[in-house]
Scaffold this active site. Structure first.
Site, PDB file in Angstrom:
ATOM      1  CG  ASN A 164       5.783  -3.276  -1.880  1.00 23.48           C
ATOM      2  OD1 ASN A 164       6.184  -4.253  -2.510  1.00 23.48           O
ATOM      3  ND2 ASN A 164       4.544  -2.819  -1.991  1.00 23.48           N
ATOM      4  CD  GLU A 198       1.024  -6.081  -3.001  1.00 27.37           C
ATOM      5  OE1 GLU A 198       0.825  -7.206  -2.502  1.00 27.37           O
ATOM      6  OE2 GLU A 198       0.289  -5.589  -3.868  1.00 27.37           O
ATOM      7  CG  HIS A 221       2.996  -0.157  -9.873  1.00 26.86           C
ATOM      8  ND1 HIS A 221       1.987   0.501  -9.209  1.00 26.86           N
ATOM      9  CD2 HIS A 221       3.163  -1.339  -9.211  1.00 26.86           C
ATOM     10  CE1 HIS A 221       1.570  -0.237  -8.186  1.00 26.86           C
ATOM     11  NE2 HIS A 221       2.278  -1.357  -8.164  1.00 26.86           N
TER      12      HIS A 221
END
Ligand code: ZN
Length: 275
Positions: free
Chosen positions: A31, A77, A98
């Protein structure tokens, strides 16, 4: 104002594409957010692939996360982003992804806190690991809170990485730096040693931050006690005397055991990608 909002939406779309194309996220992971003036945020929506976003998908929220505009709900998030903006008035943008090598370090519980690359020391200082927290819950902002005042980038244990900056690209480039640094650190550890930069040199690099105009949130603390609390400064592992230091083979944090075949395949892949 409207043209500024449109420009920022386009920047988020462009950065989302890069994050996805570089393999820093899979599926709907990750995000991105940016401040809109003093009281609003522009944020990626939940449940979309960052590689295929369009500007009309973005959400506008207030600083408490209340949605003010957008057909979709803001990122799952969001609480982590809100916490960063609360703790760091200087931060304009936040990127979470990630990236696989950095996330590998986050899974292994190995922070990127060794003094090995001059440019990483001047830009990020050290990259600690925020303790594991369940994604999307209020545990995650709590874990991030401990480190965010002193760091522009961190690993999230068993999850990924978080970077912040004075604008969207600054935050994104720090994510690139973390992944690149993690990759280089992995290669050095596979090769069997890391020659650490001395504490004196780290102090010199700290001085260069002013020359480069780098506004770091905290000074670097060069130490040979890497267990020191990284909440208030950027702790890096640097020896007090100039010269070469090998990674001790009995260091459980530094040791990676591989078969000869795994090692050859990793080196081959690493050399190819660094070319
Ligand atoms: Zn995540």
């Amino acid at each position: 104002m409207d043209s500024q909002v449109e420009a920022l939406k386009a920047e988020i779309v462009a950065i989302g594409r890069r994050v996805y194309e570089r393999g820093y996220v899979a599926s709907n992971d990750g995000n991105i957010s940016v401040r809109l003036g003093s009281d609003r945020l522009l944020m990626t929506p939940k449940s979309v692939c960052k590689g295929f976003m369009t500007p009309d998908m973005m959400c506008i929220t207030d600083l408490d996360g209340k949605k003010l505009q957008g057909d979709r709900d803001p990122s799952s998030e969001m609480l982590m982003h809100l916490e960063v903006y609360r703790q760091r008035p200087d931060v304009q943008a936040v990127v979470h992804a990630h990236p696989p090598t950095a996330t590998g370090f986050a899974v292994a519980g190995i922070p990127l806190n060794r003094a090995v690359l001059a440019e990483v020391l001047t830009t990020l200082g050290s990259i600690p690991i925020a303790e594991y927290a369940t994604p999307s819950t209020k545990e995650l902002p709590e874990a991030v809170r401990r480190y965010i005042k002193a760091h522009d980038g961190m690993l999230l244990a068993n999850h990924g990485a978080l970077t912040v900056g004075a604008d969207l690209y600054a935050a994104y480039y720090k994510m690139e730096t973390i992944e690149h640094f993690a990759h280089i650190s992995l290669v050095a550890r596979i090769l069997g040693r890391e020659n650490l930069i001395s504490r004196e040199e780290v102090e010199r690099l700290q001085g260069l931050r002013d020359t480069y105009g780098i506004k770091a949130p905290a000074p670097i603390c060069a130490t040979d006690e890497p267990s020191r609390d990284p909440a208030g400064c950027q702790v890096v592992d640097a020896p007090s005397r100039a010269g070469v230091r090998l990674v001790p083979s009995d260091n459980p944090d530094g040791e990676i055991r591989l078969t000869y075949r795994e090692l050859s395949a990793l080196i081959e892949e690493a050399v190819r990608s660094l070319r």
